[in-house]
Scaffold this active site. Structure first.
Site, PDB file in Angstrom:
ATOM      1  N   PRO A 180      45.368  37.833  31.680  1.00 44.23           N
ATOM      2  CA  PRO A 180      45.172  36.316  31.409  1.00 44.23           C
ATOM      3  C   PRO A 180      46.341  35.725  31.739  1.00 44.23           C
ATOM      4  O   PRO A 180      46.009  34.375  31.949  1.00 44.23           O
ATOM      5  CB  PRO A 180      44.885  36.605  29.677  1.00 44.23           C
ATOM      6  CG  PRO A 180      45.401  37.907  29.332  1.00 44.23           C
ATOM      7  CD  PRO A 180      45.320  38.716  30.656  1.00 44.23           C
ATOM      8  N   ASP A 226      29.996  28.702  51.791  1.00 43.72           N
ATOM      9  CA  ASP A 226      29.840  28.987  50.340  1.00 43.72           C
ATOM     10  C   ASP A 226      30.102  27.597  49.490  1.00 43.72           C
ATOM     11  O   ASP A 226      30.649  26.585  50.193  1.00 43.72           O
ATOM     12  CB  ASP A 226      31.131  29.720  50.108  1.00 43.72           C
ATOM     13  CG  ASP A 226      30.784  31.220  50.161  1.00 43.72           C
ATOM     14  OD1 ASP A 226      31.643  32.089  50.278  1.00 43.72           O
ATOM     15  OD2 ASP A 226      29.548  31.516  49.872  1.00 43.72           O
ATOM     16  N   ARG A 272      32.014  40.309  49.916  1.00 43.44           N
ATOM     17  CA  ARG A 272      30.960  39.552  50.577  1.00 43.44           C
ATOM     18  C   ARG A 272      31.588  38.766  51.636  1.00 43.44           C
ATOM     19  O   ARG A 272      30.674  38.250  52.480  1.00 43.44           O
ATOM     20  CB  ARG A 272      30.192  38.881  49.518  1.00 43.44           C
ATOM     21  CG  ARG A 272      31.172  37.518  48.942  1.00 43.44           C
ATOM     22  CD  ARG A 272      30.463  36.767  48.017  1.00 43.44           C
ATOM     23  NE  ARG A 272      29.233  35.914  48.312  1.00 43.44           N
ATOM     24  CZ  ARG A 272      29.498  34.796  49.119  1.00 43.44           C
ATOM     25  NH1 ARG A 272      30.701  34.180  49.274  1.00 43.44           N
ATOM     26  NH2 ARG A 272      28.369  34.215  49.615  1.00 43.44           N
TER      27      ARG A 272
HETATM   28  C1  LIG Z   1      50.228  38.458  20.329  1.00 39.35           C
HETATM   29  C2  LIG Z   1      49.223  37.326  20.817  1.00 39.35           C
HETATM   30  C3  LIG Z   1      50.007  35.968  20.882  1.00 39.35           C
HETATM   31  N1  LIG Z   1      49.174  37.525  22.187  1.00 39.35           N
HETATM   32  C4  LIG Z   1      48.533  36.242  22.687  1.00 39.35           C
HETATM   33  C5  LIG Z   1      48.327  36.725  24.224  1.00 39.35           C
HETATM   34  N2  LIG Z   1      47.226  37.557  24.226  1.00 39.35           N
HETATM   35  C6  LIG Z   1      46.987  37.790  25.698  1.00 39.35           C
HETATM   36  C7  LIG Z   1      46.100  39.172  25.910  1.00 39.35           C
HETATM   37  C8  LIG Z   1      44.748  39.085  25.490  1.00 39.35           C
HETATM   38  C9  LIG Z   1      43.844  40.140  25.972  1.00 39.35           C
HETATM   39  C10 LIG Z   1      44.362  41.128  26.737  1.00 39.35           C
HETATM   40  C11 LIG Z   1      43.123  42.093  26.848  1.00 39.35           C
HETATM   41  N3  LIG Z   1      43.441  42.765  28.395  1.00 39.35           N
HETATM   42  C12 LIG Z   1      44.232  43.677  28.758  1.00 39.35           C
HETATM   43  C13 LIG Z   1      44.314  43.902  29.983  1.00 39.35           C
HETATM   44  C14 LIG Z   1      43.653  42.630  30.849  1.00 39.35           C
HETATM   45  C15 LIG Z   1      43.479  42.469  31.932  1.00 39.35           C
HETATM   46  C16 LIG Z   1      42.762  41.069  32.238  1.00 39.35           C
HETATM   47  C17 LIG Z   1      42.280  40.046  31.222  1.00 39.35           C
HETATM   48  C18 LIG Z   1      41.779  39.076  31.045  1.00 39.35           C
HETATM   49  N4  LIG Z   1      41.448  37.964  30.168  1.00 39.35           N
HETATM   50  N5  LIG Z   1      40.979  37.041  30.502  1.00 39.35           N
HETATM   51  C19 LIG Z   1      41.177  36.818  31.967  1.00 39.35           C
HETATM   52  N6  LIG Z   1      40.658  35.822  32.751  1.00 39.35           N
HETATM   53  C20 LIG Z   1      41.605  38.363  32.258  1.00 39.35           C
HETATM   54  C21 LIG Z   1      41.550  38.603  33.806  1.00 39.35           C
HETATM   55  N7  LIG Z   1      42.012  38.823  34.831  1.00 39.35           N
HETATM   56  C22 LIG Z   1      42.636  40.491  29.679  1.00 39.35           C
HETATM   57  C23 LIG Z   1      43.014  41.624  29.640  1.00 39.35           C
HETATM   58  C24 LIG Z   1      45.562  41.109  27.139  1.00 39.35           C
HETATM   59  C25 LIG Z   1      46.412  39.998  26.863  1.00 39.35           C
HETATM   60  C26 LIG Z   1      47.782  39.023  23.774  1.00 39.35           C
HETATM   61  C27 LIG Z   1      48.080  38.651  22.493  1.00 39.35           C
END
Ligand SMILES: CC(C)N1CCN(Cc2ccc(Cn3ccc4ccc(-c5n[nH]c(N)c5C#N)cc43)cc2)CC1
Length: 243
Positions: A89, A173, A158
């Site tokens: 993210p 596209d 694709r």
């Molecule tokens: C403590 C607190 C303040 N933190 C605040 C920020 N949070 C961020 C956080 C949240 C969830 C995840 C779950 N996760 C694990 C690996 C992973 C790979 C991609 C994605 C992902 N999510 N959204 C996208 N567009 C993605 C892409 N591409 C999510 C993933 C990972 C990291 C974590 C918590």
């Protein structure tokens, strides 16, 4: 192109073998291998995560396991033709332009994180040796990287020659001219009292092209004014500006 995906949920990537992507594999246009990260654990619990240094919620994925897995999958990193892609993210936006850039890669290796993500030293280690892309598919939060990999693999594959039946599809596209696509119609001519716009049945190709461009401009202005603002000055002609 060879695509490797490392994940603790290999079955999440099963759609890579369906439909268009599956046919691309069968036709030898791409190779796809999905690897279970736990194959590189050595403890009875097959642990892949641990508590975060500095405290905080959740768990972080262990660098040792990822290092052994990626060394095995990538092979000798020196002169590796692979790009390492890490969905997160906290990544830069994955865009159609990036999808096009990746079509020139001989290999794409995707590291699917879970929990709160992968120990940063994994990215730092491999970034010293090969191209590493930390990318996000959008401003919303998922539970892991697998869904993002499905999105990115489809967007890239694709675009590869021979994958789409009609090469014009990829060339025309959405976003290819900087605009959203306008509406599309097919038979019947009237559906639930809703007619197909008459111009599309006129046979006047110039009028159809103009109509479609006008609808694309209208839709882009309504839903994605940021795309219009990003167009180069010479992208819109006088007729466009009249819309
Ligand atoms: C403590 C607190 C303040 N933190 C605040 C920020 N949070 C961020 C956080 C949240 C969830 C995840 C779950 N996760 C694990 C690996 C992973 C790979 C991609 C994605 C992902 N999510 N959204 C996208 N567009 C993605 C892409 N591409 C999510 C993933 C990972 C990291 C974590 C918590």
């Amino acid at each position: 192109m060879r695509i490797d995906v490392v994940t603790i949920f290999p079955s999440y990537l099963a759609p890579l073998r369906e439909a268009l992507l599956g046919r691309a594999i069968d036709r030898g246009l791409i190779e796809v291998a999905v690897h279970d990260l736990r194959d590189w654990t050595h403890d009875v619990h097959q642990a892949v995560d641990d508590s975060p240094y500095g405290g905080g919620p959740g768990m972080v994925m262990k660098p040792q396991v990822w290092g052994e897995a990626l060394d095995s999958v990538i092979g000798p990193v020196i002169d590796s033709p692979a790009r390492l892609v890490v969905p997160t993210p906290a990544g830069r936006p994955f865009t159609q332009q990036l999808a096009h850039e990746w079509t020139s890669a001989e290999r794409l290796v995707f590291a699917c994180g879970r929990y709160e993500g992968i120990d940063q030293r994994v990215v730092d280690h491999y970034a010293q040796r090969m191209p590493v892309d930390e990318v996000s598919i959008g401003d919303y939060v998922l539970v892991g990287g697998e869904v993002a990999v499905l999105v990115m693999v489809e967007a890239v594959v694709r675009l590869l020659p021979g994958v789409l039946g009609n090469p014009r599809s990829a060339a025309e596209d959405s976003f290819s001219d900087g605009l959203l696509e306008g509406p599309a119609y097919t038979r019947p001519e009237v559906w639930r009292d809703l007619p197909v716009p008459p111009v599309l049945r006129s046979g006047d190709h110039a009028a159809v092209d103009r109509w479609r461009r006008d609808r694309a401009l209208e839709r882009t202005a309504r839903l994605r004014p940021d795309l219009l603002a990003a167009l180069p000055p010479d992208a819109l002609d006088e007729a466009d500006r009249a819309v």
